[in-house]
Design a protein around this motif. Sequence first.
Motif, mmCIF file in Angstrom:
data_model
loop_
_atom_site.group_PDB
_atom_site.id
_atom_site.type_symbol
_atom_site.label_atom_id
_atom_site.label_comp_id
_atom_site.label_asym_id
_atom_site.label_seq_id
_atom_site.Cartn_x
_atom_site.Cartn_y
_atom_site.Cartn_z
ATOM 1 N N UNK A 1 0.846 -1.194 0.000
ATOM 2 C CA UNK A 1 0.000 0.000 0.000
ATOM 3 C C UNK A 1 0.878 1.239 0.000
ATOM 4 N N UNK A 2 0.331 2.316 -0.554
ATOM 5 C CA UNK A 2 1.077 3.570 -0.605
ATOM 6 C C UNK A 2 0.783 4.416 0.640
ATOM 7 N N UNK A 3 1.770 5.144 1.077
ATOM 8 C CA UNK A 3 1.569 6.025 2.226
ATOM 9 C C UNK A 3 2.538 7.192 2.164
ATOM 10 N N UNK A 4 2.185 8.259 2.874
ATOM 11 C CA UNK A 4 3.037 9.444 2.983
ATOM 12 C C UNK A 4 3.110 9.817 4.461
ATOM 13 N N UNK A 5 4.317 10.039 4.940
ATOM 14 C CA UNK A 5 4.510 10.372 6.345
ATOM 15 C C UNK A 5 5.296 11.657 6.473
ATOM 16 N N UNK A 6 4.719 12.626 7.114
ATOM 17 C CA UNK A 6 5.467 13.822 7.497
ATOM 18 C C UNK A 6 5.916 13.592 8.929
ATOM 19 N N UNK A 7 7.203 13.586 9.105
ATOM 20 C CA UNK A 7 7.775 13.053 10.329
ATOM 21 C C UNK A 7 7.581 13.958 11.540
ATOM 22 N N UNK A 8 7.298 15.204 11.348
ATOM 23 C CA UNK A 8 7.110 16.141 12.456
ATOM 24 C C UNK A 8 5.768 16.841 12.302
ATOM 25 N N UNK A 9 4.964 16.839 13.340
ATOM 26 C CA UNK A 9 3.702 17.577 13.272
ATOM 27 C C UNK A 9 3.939 19.072 13.512
ATOM 28 N N UNK A 10 4.982 19.404 14.270
ATOM 29 C CA UNK A 10 5.327 20.788 14.550
ATOM 30 C C UNK A 10 6.842 20.953 14.460
ATOM 31 N N UNK A 11 7.277 22.072 13.880
ATOM 32 C CA UNK A 11 8.690 22.433 13.855
ATOM 33 C C UNK A 11 8.787 23.900 14.258
ATOM 34 N N UNK A 12 9.709 24.202 15.144
ATOM 35 C CA UNK A 12 9.907 25.573 15.592
ATOM 36 C C UNK A 12 11.348 25.986 15.314
ATOM 37 N N UNK A 13 11.530 27.128 14.649
ATOM 38 C CA UNK A 13 12.872 27.638 14.346
ATOM 39 C C UNK A 13 12.919 29.113 14.685
ATOM 40 N N UNK A 14 14.105 29.629 14.817
ATOM 41 C CA UNK A 14 14.279 31.069 15.001
ATOM 42 C C UNK A 14 14.464 31.727 13.637
ATOM 43 N N UNK A 15 14.031 32.954 13.541
ATOM 44 C CA UNK A 15 14.177 33.696 12.289
ATOM 45 C C UNK A 15 15.660 33.736 11.903
ATOM 46 N N UNK A 16 15.933 33.483 10.620
ATOM 47 C CA UNK A 16 17.306 33.504 10.141
ATOM 48 C C UNK A 16 18.020 32.176 10.202
ATOM 49 N N UNK A 17 17.414 31.175 10.820
ATOM 50 C CA UNK A 17 18.025 29.839 10.903
ATOM 51 C C UNK A 17 17.407 28.917 9.855
ATOM 52 N N UNK A 107 0.558 17.001 7.408
ATOM 53 C CA UNK A 107 0.938 18.400 7.581
ATOM 54 C C UNK A 107 1.969 18.606 8.673
ATOM 55 N N UNK A 108 2.797 19.633 8.498
ATOM 56 C CA UNK A 108 3.754 20.074 9.510
ATOM 57 C C UNK A 108 3.551 21.562 9.726
ATOM 58 N N UNK A 109 3.274 21.911 10.963
ATOM 59 C CA UNK A 109 3.110 23.344 11.274
ATOM 60 C C UNK A 109 4.468 23.922 11.620
ATOM 61 N N UNK A 110 4.850 24.963 10.909
ATOM 62 C CA UNK A 110 6.130 25.640 11.139
ATOM 63 C C UNK A 110 5.907 26.915 11.938
ATOM 64 N N UNK A 111 6.598 27.003 13.053
ATOM 65 C CA UNK A 111 6.602 28.207 13.874
ATOM 66 C C UNK A 111 7.951 28.903 13.696
ATOM 67 N N UNK A 112 7.928 30.233 13.548
ATOM 68 C CA UNK A 112 9.163 30.992 13.399
ATOM 69 C C UNK A 112 9.222 32.024 14.523
ATOM 70 N N UNK A 113 10.265 31.927 15.337
ATOM 71 C CA UNK A 113 10.420 32.825 16.479
ATOM 72 C C UNK A 113 11.300 34.007 16.104
ATOM 73 N N UNK A 114 10.924 35.175 16.609
ATOM 74 C CA UNK A 114 11.718 36.384 16.331
ATOM 75 C C UNK A 114 13.035 36.369 17.098
#
Lengths: 114, 114
Positions: A1-17, A107-114
């Motif tokens: 069977x076919x499947x797709x996995x996004x390994x992280x539900x949430x990712x948080x990074x700082x601006x510029x990284x 889906x992966x929600x991306x958070x960007x911190x100032x």
Amino acid sequence: AQSVTQLDSHVSVSEGTPVLLRCNYSSSYSPSLFWYVQHPNKGLQLLLKYTSAATLVKGINGFEAEFKKSETSFHLTKPSAHMSDAAEYFCVVIFNTGGFKTIFGAGTRLFVKA
Amino acid sequence: DGGITQSPKYLFRKEGQNVTLSCEQNLNHDAMYWYRQDPGQGLRLIYYSQIVNDFQKGDIAEGYSVSREKKESFPLTVTSAQKNPTAFYLCASSPGEGLDYGYTFGSGTRLTVV
């Protein structure tokens, strides 16, 4: 069977990284792969796609992704995050199994911190 | 500019009421799709149509109905048989079915049962 996995539900990074959003798929068929971005209460916008040409694909807004067949992966990267990148990102795969089947990652929600 | 227009943006439904979500495209795309989006579940296919006057059920068609009388239009009716209709609904189109074709999405309709 076919499947797709996004390994992280949430990712948080700082601006510029750097940003790394991971996507793996499972299939015995050769796929086409896409990344879409969705801002709150909006539709999905195409960032980039791989359809059997160059394995390193460049998209809009500085994003790129590399198709690695041996690892069945299609990770999305960006060298430097911007506040406007905060959104939800979807990995989408289309398989030709005799008919065409499209599978969306969760889906992966991306958070960007100032 | 070509694109997909969904209306209304927000819709409120009373228990036992049918409501219709509009989707119009001016991209001259043959294929059109309806997806339902719930938090943390990605997108799930409700119905799709590859040609005028023809459509097929997707993975979660129960409680929904569609029509495709014109190439440009693919309205979705959420019937009273749909027990949990509160969700974000996305309409999409593509030139056809194939590995090279990505999707163009509308901006969505948020349906809430009151």
